[in-house]
Design an enzyme around this catalytic site. Structure first.
Site, mmCIF file in Angstrom:
data_model
loop_
_atom_site.group_PDB
_atom_site.id
_atom_site.type_symbol
_atom_site.label_atom_id
_atom_site.label_comp_id
_atom_site.label_asym_id
_atom_site.label_seq_id
_atom_site.Cartn_x
_atom_site.Cartn_y
_atom_site.Cartn_z
ATOM 1 N N MET A 21 0.842 -1.201 0.000
ATOM 2 C CA MET A 21 0.000 0.000 0.000
ATOM 3 C C MET A 21 0.877 1.250 0.000
ATOM 4 O O MET A 21 1.532 1.557 0.993
ATOM 5 C CB MET A 21 -0.936 -0.013 1.206
ATOM 6 C CG MET A 21 -1.892 -1.195 1.208
ATOM 7 S SD MET A 21 -3.054 -1.181 2.607
ATOM 8 C CE MET A 21 -4.073 0.257 2.182
ATOM 9 N N CYS A 114 14.055 -0.040 -7.944
ATOM 10 C CA CYS A 114 13.211 -0.112 -6.746
ATOM 11 C C CYS A 114 12.339 -1.364 -6.778
ATOM 12 O O CYS A 114 12.242 -2.098 -5.785
ATOM 13 C CB CYS A 114 12.352 1.136 -6.637
ATOM 14 S SG CYS A 114 11.349 1.215 -5.138
ATOM 15 N N GLY A 138 -0.634 -2.460 -6.858
ATOM 16 C CA GLY A 138 -1.536 -1.674 -7.693
ATOM 17 C C GLY A 138 -0.977 -1.355 -9.060
ATOM 18 O O GLY A 138 -1.471 -0.436 -9.728
ATOM 19 N N CYS A 210 10.361 9.653 -6.781
ATOM 20 C CA CYS A 210 9.980 10.087 -5.432
ATOM 21 C C CYS A 210 11.057 10.869 -4.704
ATOM 22 O O CYS A 210 10.752 11.732 -3.885
ATOM 23 C CB CYS A 210 9.545 8.880 -4.602
ATOM 24 S SG CYS A 210 10.816 7.623 -4.362
#
Length: 408
Positions: A21, A114, A138, A210
């Site tokens: 998540m 990653c 996801g 990120c």
């Protein structure tokens, strides 16, 4: 034997699923759908880096607010939720190699690293320790049974296709992973999030890397590898010195904007000479690429490497996530993978990923991929490059630039 919606034996309530998540709408909907079906769902969120200025930045993934969003979604669903501190591991496996690669004139793809390390190796191991039957994410990609194993295919929503970033997934990992959104359009995913009452239903999609604030790669390199930010000269492929630059880390092959010289001619970065701190520029046609050589290839095709066709295999390949795939022929000889383009491709830089597909159509199977070590262009262009790279006058110009900088 009865298989549930995730191709696992038995009813959903007999299967434990760990969901990665991120705090975004996609992974939240995955957790919601699986919980609704009756699976035993556990949510895990990774803290990957020092949040700093990115904590409240719109369009960033893995930021501080994301952790809180994931916690709130898990609370809404009534599922266990854990936050794991992977900051040190993320820096070692993703950020440091990214900086090192960029400092050497490459164009790395940190999202691949990653997925390859932190998400699909470390997190997958954690899921197994928790007794999970699968790890669900996801990502927009499809996973289906293929022979005795599973295989990856492009998703229904081609605009959200994330297969480019997942080519390094091993066969063992593919067999354990599940991607429930592969057959859904993004618009429907948002509708589901709204119906489930998630606070993230209207949240912006992550867009930037990120750990790169505002997408300025050079800022990260300057901080982590200051010794790599050396001034030098900008040289036309015909050998003419056009100007100066403050560091090769500010450039990438194929770049047109922000080069720092104005000649009345549309110029592109053609080559980065890291050793001599030279940015080689030229017209667009100098970027046309005919052949690639690859390293660290993950082969997912059915053909055995010890029996690879001598004339290679025709397939579609992508060298950037946002570009369409192009027909090419993949060769494997004496441990070396190479790609011959059958359709025109350009602006391919070392460090980029080259991903293989079994065709250009929707639902094409992912056959693996690798990272570009170097490329070959037209014979005339290669000769011009060698000539300018061996030109002692432009090397002298670089040396003079260093002396001028040092004397200030």
């Amino acid at each position: 034997m009865f298989l549930n919606s995730l191709d696992l034996p038995g009813q959903p309530d007999n299967s434990r699923i760990v969901v990665a998540m991120s705090g975004g709408v996609d992974s939240s909907v995955v957790a919601g759908l699986l919980k609704k079906e009756g699976y035993d769902v556990i949510g895990i969120t990774l803290q990957l880096y020092d949040h700093g200025a990115a904590t409240h930045r719109v369009g960033a993934c893995c930021a501080g607010q994301d952790i809180e969003d994931a916690r709130r979604v898990a609370e809404t669903l009534g599922i266990p939720h854990y936050v794991l501190d992977y900051e040190k591991r993320f820096r070692e496996a993703v950020i440091d190699p990214f900086a090192e690669s960029y400092a050497h004139g490459e164009t790395p793809v940190p999202c691949v690293a990653c997925n390859q390390t932190v998400k699909f190796a470390d997190l997958l191991a954690t899921a197994r320790e928790l007794g999970a039957d699968a790890l669900a994410t996801g990502h927009y990609i499809r996973s289906r049974p293929h022979g005795a194993h599973r295989a990856l295919f492009r998703p229904f929503d081609v605009e959200r296709d994330q297969s480019y970033f997942l080519f390094a997934t091993t066969q063992e990992q593919i067999d354990y992973l599940r991607f429930p959104l592969g057959d859904l359009p993004k618009a429907h995913v948002r509708e589901i999030a709204t119906e489930m009452g998630f606070v993230v239903a209207d949240k912006h999609d992550s867009q930037d890397i990120c750990f790169v604030p505002q997408g300025k790669y050079s800022d990260v390199i300057t901080k982590l590898r200051p010794e790599a930010v050396n001034p030098g000269v900008i040289v036309h492929i015909d050998g003419q010195v056009l100007g100066k630059h403050s560091g090769i880390v500010n450039y990438t092959v194929g770049q047109r904007r922000g080069i720092g010289v104005a000649t009345g001619e549309a110029l592109y970065v053609v080559y980065l000479d890291v050793e001599n701190a030279r940015v080689i520029v030229g017209p667009r046609e100098m970027l046309e690429t005919h052949k690639l050589f690859l390293r660290d290839v993950n082969w997912l095709g059915d053909e055995r490497l010890d029996n690879f066709p001598s004339d290679g295999l025709e397939m579609a390949v992508k060298v950037r996530s946002t570009r369409p795939s192009h027909l090419a022929r993949l060769h494997y000889q004496e441990g070396v993978f190479s790609v011959d383009f059958l359709e025109c491709e350009n602006s391919v830089a070392p460090g980029q990923a080259c991903v293989f597909y079994d065709g250009n159509g929707d639902g094409a199977r992912i056959l693996g991929g690798g990272f570009v070590t170097h490329s070959q262009r037209a014979v005339g262009v290669e000769m011009m490059l060698r000539r300018v790279l061996c030109n002692p006058e432009t090397k002298a110009a670089v040396s003079s630039e260093f002396k001028t900088t040092a004397s200030k």
